[in-house]
Enzyme design. Structure first.
Site, PDB file in Angstrom:
ATOM      1  N   LYS A  22      10.210 -14.773  29.585  1.00 41.76           N
ATOM      2  CA  LYS A  22       9.078 -15.606  30.027  1.00 41.76           C
ATOM      3  C   LYS A  22       9.469 -17.078  30.070  1.00 41.76           C
ATOM      4  O   LYS A  22       9.191 -17.781  31.037  1.00 41.76           O
ATOM      5  CB  LYS A  22       7.897 -15.422  29.062  1.00 41.76           C
ATOM      6  CG  LYS A  22       6.798 -16.455  29.240  1.00 41.76           C
ATOM      7  CD  LYS A  22       5.676 -16.272  28.253  1.00 41.76           C
ATOM      8  CE  LYS A  22       5.839 -17.008  26.960  1.00 41.76           C
ATOM      9  NZ  LYS A  22       5.616 -18.466  27.021  1.00 41.76           N
ATOM     10  N   ASN A  23      10.126 -17.536  29.004  1.00 47.09           N
ATOM     11  CA  ASN A  23      10.423 -18.968  28.926  1.00 47.09           C
ATOM     12  C   ASN A  23      11.531 -19.404  29.884  1.00 47.09           C
ATOM     13  O   ASN A  23      11.691 -20.590  30.136  1.00 47.09           O
ATOM     14  CB  ASN A  23      10.755 -19.371  27.489  1.00 47.09           C
ATOM     15  CG  ASN A  23       9.512 -19.362  26.609  1.00 47.09           C
ATOM     16  OD1 ASN A  23       8.406 -19.144  27.095  1.00 47.09           O
ATOM     17  ND2 ASN A  23       9.699 -19.595  25.321  1.00 47.09           N
ATOM     18  N   CYS A 116      -2.965 -27.668  21.982  1.00 46.94           N
ATOM     19  CA  CYS A 116      -3.165 -26.227  21.939  1.00 46.94           C
ATOM     20  C   CYS A 116      -3.215 -25.794  20.490  1.00 46.94           C
ATOM     21  O   CYS A 116      -2.983 -26.588  19.584  1.00 46.94           O
ATOM     22  CB  CYS A 116      -2.113 -25.485  22.750  1.00 46.94           C
ATOM     23  SG  CYS A 116      -0.572 -25.270  21.922  1.00 46.94           S
ATOM     24  N   ARG A 121       1.365 -31.108  20.503  1.00 47.81           N
ATOM     25  CA  ARG A 121       2.260 -30.882  21.645  1.00 47.81           C
ATOM     26  C   ARG A 121       2.199 -31.986  22.708  1.00 47.81           C
ATOM     27  O   ARG A 121       1.703 -31.780  23.823  1.00 47.81           O
ATOM     28  CB  ARG A 121       2.001 -29.512  22.267  1.00 47.81           C
ATOM     29  CG  ARG A 121       2.213 -28.403  21.254  1.00 47.81           C
ATOM     30  CD  ARG A 121       2.180 -27.052  21.864  1.00 47.81           C
ATOM     31  NE  ARG A 121       3.419 -26.681  22.517  1.00 47.81           N
ATOM     32  CZ  ARG A 121       3.619 -25.520  23.102  1.00 47.81           C
ATOM     33  NH1 ARG A 121       2.672 -24.620  23.123  1.00 47.81           N
ATOM     34  NH2 ARG A 121       4.780 -25.247  23.667  1.00 47.81           N
ATOM     35  N   PRO A 122       2.746 -33.164  22.374  1.00 47.78           N
ATOM     36  CA  PRO A 122       2.748 -34.254  23.347  1.00 47.78           C
ATOM     37  C   PRO A 122       3.740 -34.011  24.495  1.00 47.78           C
ATOM     38  O   PRO A 122       4.548 -33.086  24.427  1.00 47.78           O
ATOM     39  CB  PRO A 122       3.207 -35.457  22.515  1.00 47.78           C
ATOM     40  CG  PRO A 122       3.971 -34.880  21.380  1.00 47.78           C
ATOM     41  CD  PRO A 122       3.418 -33.513  21.125  1.00 47.78           C
ATOM     42  N   ASP A 124       5.424 -36.898  25.779  1.00 43.32           N
ATOM     43  CA  ASP A 124       6.052 -38.210  25.900  1.00 43.32           C
ATOM     44  C   ASP A 124       7.520 -38.134  26.318  1.00 43.32           C
ATOM     45  O   ASP A 124       8.013 -38.988  27.061  1.00 43.32           O
ATOM     46  CB  ASP A 124       5.918 -38.983  24.571  1.00 43.32           C
ATOM     47  CG  ASP A 124       6.483 -38.213  23.395  1.00 43.32           C
ATOM     48  OD1 ASP A 124       6.218 -36.996  23.303  1.00 43.32           O
ATOM     49  OD2 ASP A 124       7.201 -38.800  22.579  1.00 43.32           O
ATOM     50  N   ASP A 308       9.376 -19.324  17.562  1.00 41.95           N
ATOM     51  CA  ASP A 308       8.646 -18.230  18.213  1.00 41.95           C
ATOM     52  C   ASP A 308       8.819 -16.887  17.492  1.00 41.95           C
ATOM     53  O   ASP A 308       8.177 -15.899  17.873  1.00 41.95           O
ATOM     54  CB  ASP A 308       9.086 -18.097  19.682  1.00 41.95           C
ATOM     55  CG  ASP A 308       8.506 -19.211  20.540  1.00 41.95           C
ATOM     56  OD1 ASP A 308       7.640 -19.954  20.052  1.00 41.95           O
ATOM     57  OD2 ASP A 308       8.924 -19.344  21.712  1.00 41.95           O
ATOM     58  N   ARG A 400      -0.200 -12.795  27.447  1.00 44.38           N
ATOM     59  CA  ARG A 400       0.391 -13.983  28.085  1.00 44.38           C
ATOM     60  C   ARG A 400       1.911 -13.865  28.111  1.00 44.38           C
ATOM     61  O   ARG A 400       2.553 -14.367  29.023  1.00 44.38           O
ATOM     62  CB  ARG A 400       0.028 -15.249  27.282  1.00 44.38           C
ATOM     63  CG  ARG A 400      -1.354 -15.751  27.525  1.00 44.38           C
ATOM     64  CD  ARG A 400      -1.496 -17.127  26.920  1.00 44.38           C
ATOM     65  NE  ARG A 400      -0.408 -17.986  27.379  1.00 44.38           N
ATOM     66  CZ  ARG A 400      -0.062 -19.131  26.819  1.00 44.38           C
ATOM     67  NH1 ARG A 400      -0.717 -19.580  25.782  1.00 44.38           N
ATOM     68  NH2 ARG A 400       0.925 -19.855  27.305  1.00 44.38           N
TER      69      ARG A 400
HETATM   70  C1  UD1 Z   1       9.145 -24.208  24.441  1.00 47.68           C
HETATM   71  C2  UD1 Z   1       8.738 -22.775  24.548  1.00 47.68           C
HETATM   72  C3  UD1 Z   1       7.946 -22.356  23.325  1.00 47.68           C
HETATM   73  C4  UD1 Z   1       8.685 -22.678  22.059  1.00 47.68           C
HETATM   74  C5  UD1 Z   1       9.150 -24.133  22.044  1.00 47.68           C
HETATM   75  C6  UD1 Z   1      10.036 -24.462  20.874  1.00 47.68           C
HETATM   76  C7  UD1 Z   1       8.515 -22.460  26.934  1.00 47.68           C
HETATM   77  C8  UD1 Z   1       7.628 -22.149  28.084  1.00 47.68           C
HETATM   78  N1  UD1 Z   1       7.933 -22.597  25.747  1.00 47.68           N
HETATM   79  O1  UD1 Z   1       7.951 -25.007  24.455  1.00 47.68           O
HETATM   80  O2  UD1 Z   1       7.711 -20.939  23.409  1.00 47.68           O
HETATM   81  O3  UD1 Z   1       7.858 -22.461  20.939  1.00 47.68           O
HETATM   82  O4  UD1 Z   1       9.885 -24.413  23.245  1.00 47.68           O
HETATM   83  O5  UD1 Z   1      11.150 -23.653  20.860  1.00 47.68           O
HETATM   84  O6  UD1 Z   1       9.715 -22.535  27.081  1.00 47.68           O
HETATM   85  N2  UD1 Z   1       7.694 -32.656  21.617  1.00 47.68           N
HETATM   86  C9  UD1 Z   1       7.445 -34.007  21.613  1.00 47.68           C
HETATM   87  N3  UD1 Z   1       7.344 -34.644  22.808  1.00 47.68           N
HETATM   88  C10 UD1 Z   1       7.492 -34.002  23.997  1.00 47.68           C
HETATM   89  C11 UD1 Z   1       7.767 -32.625  23.997  1.00 47.68           C
HETATM   90  C12 UD1 Z   1       7.860 -31.979  22.789  1.00 47.68           C
HETATM   91  O7  UD1 Z   1       7.320 -34.624  20.547  1.00 47.68           O
HETATM   92  O8  UD1 Z   1       7.388 -34.642  25.054  1.00 47.68           O
HETATM   93  C13 UD1 Z   1       7.789 -31.927  20.335  1.00 47.68           C
HETATM   94  C14 UD1 Z   1       6.823 -30.754  20.252  1.00 47.68           C
HETATM   95  O9  UD1 Z   1       5.536 -31.158  19.824  1.00 47.68           O
HETATM   96  C15 UD1 Z   1       7.526 -29.867  19.239  1.00 47.68           C
HETATM   97  C16 UD1 Z   1       9.006 -30.092  19.567  1.00 47.68           C
HETATM   98  O10 UD1 Z   1       9.057 -31.330  20.272  1.00 47.68           O
HETATM   99  O11 UD1 Z   1       7.287 -30.328  17.936  1.00 47.68           O
HETATM  100  C17 UD1 Z   1       9.636 -29.026  20.408  1.00 47.68           C
HETATM  101  O12 UD1 Z   1       8.793 -28.727  21.497  1.00 47.68           O
HETATM  102  P1  UD1 Z   1       9.340 -28.265  22.897  1.00 47.68           P
HETATM  103  O13 UD1 Z   1      10.739 -27.767  22.763  1.00 47.68           O
HETATM  104  O14 UD1 Z   1       9.073 -29.314  23.899  1.00 47.68           O
HETATM  105  O15 UD1 Z   1       8.400 -27.048  23.222  1.00 47.68           O
HETATM  106  P2  UD1 Z   1       8.066 -26.581  24.666  1.00 47.68           P
HETATM  107  O16 UD1 Z   1       9.222 -26.884  25.536  1.00 47.68           O
HETATM  108  O17 UD1 Z   1       6.706 -27.066  25.067  1.00 47.68           O
END
Ligand code: UD1
Length: 421
Positions: A22-23, A116, A121-122, A124, A308, A400
């Site tokens: 999925k990811n 969520c 989950r920002p 930035d 996960d 999902r």
């Molecule tokens: C992806 C996966 C999700 C998994 C996660 C962590 C997909 C579709 N989803 O989510 O299943 O749980 O990786 O392995 O691939 N963060 C920030 N700023 C940002 C983005 C992220 O601070 O702009 C933080 C997040 O809040 C979190 C960490 O970075 O604490 C990692 O998140 P991230 O790797 O971005 O998760 P996703 O890519 O959304």
């Protein structure tokens, strides 16, 4: 709404097979916006999230066809560049259309996804990366408005407070494939899904080096072409199926599980006492008849232990006598399953990003509620080992991200039924 009814206590035996990731699929679908050609994606799992992403692509002017795990995407020349709130808010991964839209059409308007259940989950890091590529970004009325005549490659550090970000790496990597010059992403996510996306882009004609390492280099090209691509098996589904065999002390061949994507998970299971054997096309699991040994888990970016798989391991800890500790370093609030497992008799205390699990001999079946995708998987495992009947409601969360998990478990002997509430 469907719910799952599980009669616990059956040892799972037989062969099962892992579906596509999925990811990997979700950002790869977004990447099809980068070309005006047809793209074919094989091994696509039939999930609610897949359908949500296809809905967004159709809204953005692509024709989509999805049959027997093969997705065909054909642009219809409409070139729309706006992703509305009602579509983006259903699934955070859809924010990944921002990079491709901006690279291809020079402008984009994409709704911010919002929070969520597993935390704030920002986004930035996504925005920082795109702005370093020269995009002018404005946040208005819950939307990101982005514009750039042509993106310009740069040196971008994408580390955040919790380490690297999977989707931010993907978003910025996709945008930089069509940027002028060279982009270097430092502190890039190393997850296999990022590698899969990079390989998809390379097959489209992108010039990318270093995928799978913390430094990815992308040399921009003028245009990308269509591809026919098969995505990797889902490592989290693989982990969940392996865990189902392990907790029920069963004997299961999990076909298409890739050991090289699961090192941290498999090491932990071996420590606990589960016998695992890498075979030609998967992993053979033989649950031990001896007592499981308590253990600790710290979730980290890949190749560390995946967040996960945290909920699924909490279930295992619950039935492992002794004290085990989980430290959640990616999503410190991802503990919605604690209260539900405790309803089944587990003894788990949460303190900030830690969960201390006092393992007991057995869980008891109970009505419980799924709160997010992986929490649901943890509850399914709990239902499989609990004494008596477990009813899990709100399993749309499970749908999902797991392709027919209940049917796969049933084939292995589980007493599991999907019923209408
Ligand atoms: C992806 C996966 C999700 C998994 C996660 C962590 C997909 C579709 N989803 O989510 O299943 O749980 O990786 O392995 O691939 N963060 C920030 N700023 C940002 C983005 C992220 O601070 O702009 C933080 C997040 O809040 C979190 C960490 O970075 O604490 C990692 O998140 P991230 O790797 O971005 O998760 P996703 O890519 O959304």
């Amino acid at each position: 709404m469907d719910k799952l009814v599980i009669e616990g206590g059956v040892r799972l035996v037989g062969t099962t097979e892992v579906s596509g990731s999925k990811n990997s699929l979700l950002p790869i679908l977004a990447a099809t916006l980068l070309t005006k050609d047809k793209c074919v994606i094989r091994n696509a799992p039939d999930l609610r999230d897949t359908l949500s992403m296809l809905r967004i692509l159709r809204f953005l002017g692509l024709n989509t066809d999805f049959k027997e795990n093969i997705i065909t995407i054909r642009p219809n020349g409409l070139e729309k560049y706006e992703a509305p709130y009602k579509l983006v808010s259903t699934m955070r991964a859809s924010f990944c259309v921002l990079g491709p839209l901006l690279a291809r059409y020079k402008k984009a308007k994409v709704s911010l996804p919002g929070g969520c259940i597993i935390g704030v989950r920002p986004v930035d890091l996504h925005l920082k990366g795109l702005s370093k590529l020269g995009a002018r970004l404005q946040i208005k009325e819950g939307y990101v408005f982005a514009e750039a005549k042509r993106l310009q490659g740069d040196h971008i550090y994408l580390g955040g407070p919790f380490g690297s970000s999977v989707l931010a790496t993907g978003n910025v990597m996709m945008a930089s494939t069509l940027a002028r010059g060279t982009t270097v992403i430092e502190s890039a996510a190393c997850e296999p899904e990022v590698v899969d996306l990079a390989r998809f882009l390379i097959k489209m004609g992108a010039k990318i080096k270093g995928e799978g390492s913390p430094t990815i280099e992308i040399q921009g090209v003028k245009e990308l072409h269509g591809v026919d691509y098969e995505i990797i098996p889902d490592r989290i589904e693989a982990a969940t199926l392996i865990m189902a065999a392990a907790v029920t002390r069963g004997e299961v061949l999990v076909k298409r599980a890739r050991a090289e994507h699961l090192t941290a998970v498999l090491e932990k299971l071996k420590d606990v006492g589960v016998t695992l054997k890498n075979v030609k096309d998967g992993i053979f699991v033989k649950g031990t008849q001896k007592k499981f040994k308590p253990f600790d888990v710290v979730t980290l970016p890949y190749p560390g232990f995946p967040t996960d798989a945290q909920a699924q391991f909490m279930t295992l800890m619950s039935i492992t006598e002794g004290i085990s500790v989980i430290t959640e370093k990616i999503y410190p609030d991802r503990f919605m399953h604690v209260a539900e497992l405790n309803r089944m008799g587990a003894q788990i205390k949460r303190e900030g990003p830690y969960a201390v699990v006092h393992g007991i001999k057995f869980l008891s079946g109970a009505p419980v509620m799924a709160s997010d995708l992986r929490a649901s998987a943890g509850l399914v495992l709990a239902g499989l080992v609990a004494r008596g009947k477990t009813e899990i409601s709100r399993i749309y969360h499970l749908d999902r991200g797991y392709e027919q998990l209940d049917a796969k478990l049933k084939k292995l002997g589980a007493r599991i039924e999907r019923v209408k509430e």
